[in-house]
Design an enzyme around this catalytic site. Structure first.
Site, PDB file in Angstrom:
ATOM      1  N   THR A 179       0.890  -1.283  -0.138  1.00  0.00           N
ATOM      2  CA  THR A 179      -0.071  -0.106   0.124  1.00  0.00           C
ATOM      3  C   THR A 179       0.791   1.300  -0.051  1.00  0.00           C
ATOM      4  O   THR A 179       1.861   1.382   0.778  1.00  0.00           O
ATOM      5  CB  THR A 179      -0.932  -0.004   1.169  1.00  0.00           C
ATOM      6  OG1 THR A 179      -1.748  -1.224   1.187  1.00  0.00           O
ATOM      7  CG2 THR A 179      -1.699   1.138   1.376  1.00  0.00           C
ATOM      8  N   ALA A 191      -1.828   4.694  -3.623  1.00  0.00           N
ATOM      9  CA  ALA A 191      -2.224   3.248  -4.425  1.00  0.00           C
ATOM     10  C   ALA A 191      -2.530   2.501  -3.311  1.00  0.00           C
ATOM     11  O   ALA A 191      -1.686   1.685  -2.457  1.00  0.00           O
ATOM     12  CB  ALA A 191      -0.954   2.672  -5.117  1.00  0.00           C
ATOM     13  N   SER A 232      -6.349   0.105  -2.672  1.00  0.00           N
ATOM     14  CA  SER A 232      -6.975  -0.954  -3.632  1.00  0.00           C
ATOM     15  C   SER A 232      -6.526  -1.306  -4.827  1.00  0.00           C
ATOM     16  O   SER A 232      -6.361  -2.457  -5.487  1.00  0.00           O
ATOM     17  CB  SER A 232      -8.402  -0.546  -3.486  1.00  0.00           C
ATOM     18  OG  SER A 232      -8.978  -0.800  -2.418  1.00  0.00           O
ATOM     19  N   ILE A 291       1.742  -0.175   6.894  1.00  0.00           N
ATOM     20  CA  ILE A 291       2.240  -1.500   6.928  1.00  0.00           C
ATOM     21  C   ILE A 291       2.407  -2.102   8.426  1.00  0.00           C
ATOM     22  O   ILE A 291       3.092  -1.404   9.202  1.00  0.00           O
ATOM     23  CB  ILE A 291       3.726  -1.416   6.171  1.00  0.00           C
ATOM     24  CG1 ILE A 291       3.841  -0.743   4.804  1.00  0.00           C
ATOM     25  CG2 ILE A 291       4.424  -2.862   5.891  1.00  0.00           C
ATOM     26  CD1 ILE A 291       2.452  -1.005   3.681  1.00  0.00           C
ATOM     27  N   GLU A 335      -6.626  -5.309   3.487  1.00  0.00           N
ATOM     28  CA  GLU A 335      -6.247  -6.584   2.457  1.00  0.00           C
ATOM     29  C   GLU A 335      -7.454  -6.639   1.392  1.00  0.00           C
ATOM     30  O   GLU A 335      -8.044  -7.701   1.089  1.00  0.00           O
ATOM     31  CB  GLU A 335      -6.306  -7.704   3.160  1.00  0.00           C
ATOM     32  CG  GLU A 335      -4.859  -7.817   4.076  1.00  0.00           C
ATOM     33  CD  GLU A 335      -4.425  -9.165   4.390  1.00  0.00           C
ATOM     34  OE1 GLU A 335      -4.549 -10.184   3.475  1.00  0.00           O
ATOM     35  OE2 GLU A 335      -4.001  -9.312   5.479  1.00  0.00           O
ATOM     36  N   THR A 344     -10.675  -4.017   0.241  1.00  0.00           N
ATOM     37  CA  THR A 344     -12.157  -3.337   0.919  1.00  0.00           C
ATOM     38  C   THR A 344     -13.285  -4.165   0.476  1.00  0.00           C
ATOM     39  O   THR A 344     -13.138  -4.969  -0.191  1.00  0.00           O
ATOM     40  CB  THR A 344     -12.364  -2.014   0.404  1.00  0.00           C
ATOM     41  OG1 THR A 344     -12.399  -1.916  -1.026  1.00  0.00           O
ATOM     42  CG2 THR A 344     -11.191  -0.829   0.533  1.00  0.00           C
ATOM     43  N   SER A 345     -14.257  -4.099   1.114  1.00  0.00           N
ATOM     44  CA  SER A 345     -15.585  -4.846   1.132  1.00  0.00           C
ATOM     45  C   SER A 345     -15.930  -4.686  -0.408  1.00  0.00           C
ATOM     46  O   SER A 345     -16.443  -5.523  -1.130  1.00  0.00           O
ATOM     47  CB  SER A 345     -16.584  -4.403   1.934  1.00  0.00           C
ATOM     48  OG  SER A 345     -16.562  -5.011   3.241  1.00  0.00           O
TER      49      SER A 345
END
Length: 382
Positions: free
Chosen positions: A126, A130, A132, A157, A366, A368-369
């Site tokens: 991540t 940047a 998702s 992180i 990790e 998103t929904s």
């Protein structure tokens, strides 16, 4: 069709639950208030074998199946999301890429320390712009003879800037294809490498006693031996790592939901109003019944995804479903649990308040929904 756990898996659940209730529960509220990462607890979790559970014994792991690992994460999350985050990220994101994609030399160098809990490793994907979009990384690595020079930054992180942190796996842009698409490569960067800086992040709403970091790379020079796998493999390595990591987040949601439910059920049986325990009132009993039902659904969905992975069958769709369902499940259960506790559920000296806060990261981390729904929709042909 057999829904029974093996005797070994049952033993793991029993032992990890006993450890969590004895070692973590008494200090969880205080660590959360202080926003303090516990080296002592992390080492104790290493001592009972919670790191490297799915890694071969040859490299210091336990050589267990993935369901056993997920049970371990679930039972820690049942008590505290912060410590579960340390375990989940330490295994799926820290150990995972090295275990699955590393050279023999890299595995022998790093895995024994990581599997013992003596050290932790970060997952540098991540970036500030940047999240998702894993293909939107701006961090670069330029070849200079046999070396590579890395410049850029990462954010959010886990496990990368505490006293146990040994290094981080970093995705970097290393070139472009003829069609203009980026080429990404992963590098293993150790913490004492000149130009590399990791800074703890504070002021979090959730997982306050886990370690979250910002990473900065200023002309960080690494040898070619630091490349994970082959040049250009980085993007696929990251995506495959996230597939497994989704199962870990699902386990955190499932365990957190179970923990919040257990607290709510206990409180409802003890708290009396109008001359009887509030669990006897239909409004409360129906909330608890819904929680119990949804937890059962979540456990079956997540364990099936883990079973598919253990059987080396496609599991990516089920992993996305398990992560999505269990993440949002914890939100619903924690909400009911706070409501059942009433005013006490809003106080920081009650564990249920922390469960309510800790859940929100599961909807985001990790993938998103929203991203999970995109993944699932693609698998079903939309």
């Amino acid at each position: 069709m057999n829904f029974d756990l093996t005797s070994e898996q049952e033993m793991i659940r029993k032992e990890v639950r006993r450890f969590a209730e004895k070692e973590i529960t008494p200090v969880a509220i205080e660590l959360d208030k202080k926003e303090e990462f516990s080296v002592e607890l992390t080492r104790k979790m290493g001592d009972i074998g919670l790191f490297g559970m799915f890694v071969s014994e040859e490299y210091g792991g336990q050589g267990l199946d993935y369901i056993s690992y997920i049970i371990g994460v679930e039972e820690i999350a049942r008590v505290d999301g912060s410590q579960a985050a340390t375990i989940a990220a330490g295994n799926s994101l820290g150990i995972g890429p090295i275990n699955y994609f590393g050279s023999e030399e890299q595995k022998k160098k790093f895995l024994p320390k990581l599997c013992s809990g003596e050290g932790l490793w970060g997952f540098g994907l991540t970036e500030p712009t940047a999240g998702s979009d894993a293909g939107g990384s701006k961090t670069t690595a330029v070849q200079d003879g046999d070396d590579w020079i890395i410049n850029g930054s990462k954010i959010f992180i886990t496990n990368a800037s505490c006293d146990l942190s040994l290094g981080v796996t970093v995705q970097a842009l290393t070139g472009k294809k003829e069609n203009g698409k980026p080429i990404y490569t992963c590098f293993l960067v150790e913490n004492d490498t000149p130009g590399f800086k990791s800074i703890p992040m504070h002021g979090k709403m959730m997982w306050r006693s886990s370690n979250t970091s910002e990473l900065y790379f200023d002309d960080v020079r690494v040898k070619k031996e630091a490349i994970l796998g082959q040049i250009g493999d980085g993007f696929h390595q990251m995506l495959q790592t996230l597939d497994g990591g989704r199962l870990s987040i699902g386990a955190m949601g499932l365990g957190g939901a179970q923990g919040a439910y257990d607290l709510a059920l206990k409180y409802a049986k003890e708290r009396e109003q109008f001359g009887q325990p509030i669990s006897k009132f239909q409004a409360i009993a129906f909330k608890l019944a819904d929680c119990a039902m949804e937890i059962e659904c979540g456990r079956n969905l997540l364990y099936k995804a883990c079973w598919l992975r253990s059987e080396k069958r496609p599991f990516e769709k089920e992993a996305a479903m398990g992560k999505l369902y269990c993440s949002e499940l914890m939100g619903r259960v924690a909400n009911h649990a706070v409501q059942i506790h009433g005013g006490y559920g809003l106080m920081k000296d009650h564990h249920v308040e922390r469960f309510y806060r800790d859940q929100k990261l599961l909807d985001i981390g990790e993938g998103t929904s929203e991203v999970q729904r995109i993944v699932i929709s693609r698998y079903i042909g939309c």
